[in-house]
Design a protein around this motif. Structure first.
Motif, short mmCIF file in Angstrom:
data_model
loop_
_atom_site.label_atom_id
_atom_site.label_comp_id
_atom_site.label_asym_id
_atom_site.label_seq_id
_atom_site.Cartn_x
_atom_site.Cartn_y
_atom_site.Cartn_z
N ARG A 15 4.17 14.77 -5.27
CA ARG A 15 5.43 14.66 -4.52
C ARG A 15 5.25 14.98 -3.05
O ARG A 15 5.92 14.40 -2.19
N PHE B 222 4.01 11.86 -1.47
CA PHE B 222 5.12 10.92 -1.26
C PHE B 222 5.89 11.27 0.01
O PHE B 222 6.25 10.40 0.79
N GLY C 26 3.02 3.21 -0.86
CA GLY C 26 2.85 4.59 -1.25
C GLY C 26 1.70 4.79 -2.23
O GLY C 26 1.15 3.83 -2.78
N GLU D 15 9.59 5.67 -6.20
CA GLU D 15 8.80 6.88 -6.31
C GLU D 15 8.55 7.25 -7.77
O GLU D 15 7.45 7.67 -8.14
N SER E 194 1.06 2.60 -5.54
CA SER E 194 1.78 1.33 -5.43
C SER E 194 0.91 0.13 -5.81
O SER E 194 1.41 -0.99 -5.91
N GLU F 242 4.89 7.78 -9.34
CA GLU F 242 4.61 9.08 -9.94
C GLU F 242 4.06 8.90 -11.35
O GLU F 242 3.06 9.51 -11.74
#
Length: 210
Positions: free
Chosen positions: A158, A161, A30, A135, A33, A139
């Protein structure tokens, strides 16, 4: 089953690395990451060529070529660039690199990308390096590093994501069912994450050794 593929008999157009054994590793994870940082480490330590699908598209647009203009127009109109266009750019970059080991970062983004890559190139990845991160941690990282950028607001992050979860996870699940996913806990500090990466890439690992 061999993990390093012979492109000579598998390339659809006969142009990709026709006399070499080719190792392809898909790098997925993601936003936030840590894929980019770890790809740089892998390039430095293991001699891979790092290819980012997004970077190749941007470079093609910047080149002013007819192909680049088409890509730019599609993006402006909110259309998705066809998988075959991105794959051809990846093939060209692989050809021009002179290398036979590649990290392909941020691609395939979805199942359609995945199927098209295998169809067009006749290749599957040797394995998929998946940077798994909660997440909340991704974030936090994005908010701390992107201050002052337009895309650093929480709603945009978001949304990214959600797109990632909906599009990329089916790809990861597909390759996991084939035993090809190497999952890395990406929430740890950078040095610890790379220690885990090294365990995957060490030459004594029969999965990776050429």
């Amino acid at each position: 089953m061999g993990t390093v593929l012979d492109a000579a008999t598998k390339d659809a157009n006969g142009s990709l690395l026709t006399d070499k054994k080719v190792t392809v590793v898909f790098v997925l994870g993601g936003p936030g990451s840590g894929k980019g940082t770890q790809c740089a480490n892998i390039v430095e330590h293991y001699g891979y060529t790092h290819l980012s699908a997004g970077d190749l598209l941007r470079a093609e647009i910047k080149s002013g070529s007819e192909n680049g203009t088409m890509i730019q127009n599609m993006i402006k109109e909110g259309k998705i660039v066809p998988s075959e266009v991105t794959i051809k750019l990846l093939q060209r970059a692989m050809n021009e690199s002179g290398n036979d080991k590649f990290l392909i970062d941020g691609f395939p983004r979805n199942e359609e990308n995945r199927a098209a890559f295998e169809l067009v190139t006749g290749m599957e990845p040797t394995f998929v390096l998946f940077f798994d991160c909660l997440e909340e941690e991704m974030e936090r990282r994005l908010l701390s590093r992107n201050q002052g950028r337009e895309d650093d607001n929480i709603e945009t992050i978001r949304k990214r994501f959600r797109v990632y979860m909906e599009s990329s996870l089916p790809v990861i699940e597909y390759y996991n069912s084939k035993g090809k996913v190497r999952k890395i806990d990406a929430a740890k500090p950078v040095e610890e994450v790379f220690e885990a990466v090294k365990e995957v890439f060490t030459p004594s690992n029969a999965e990776v050794a050429a």
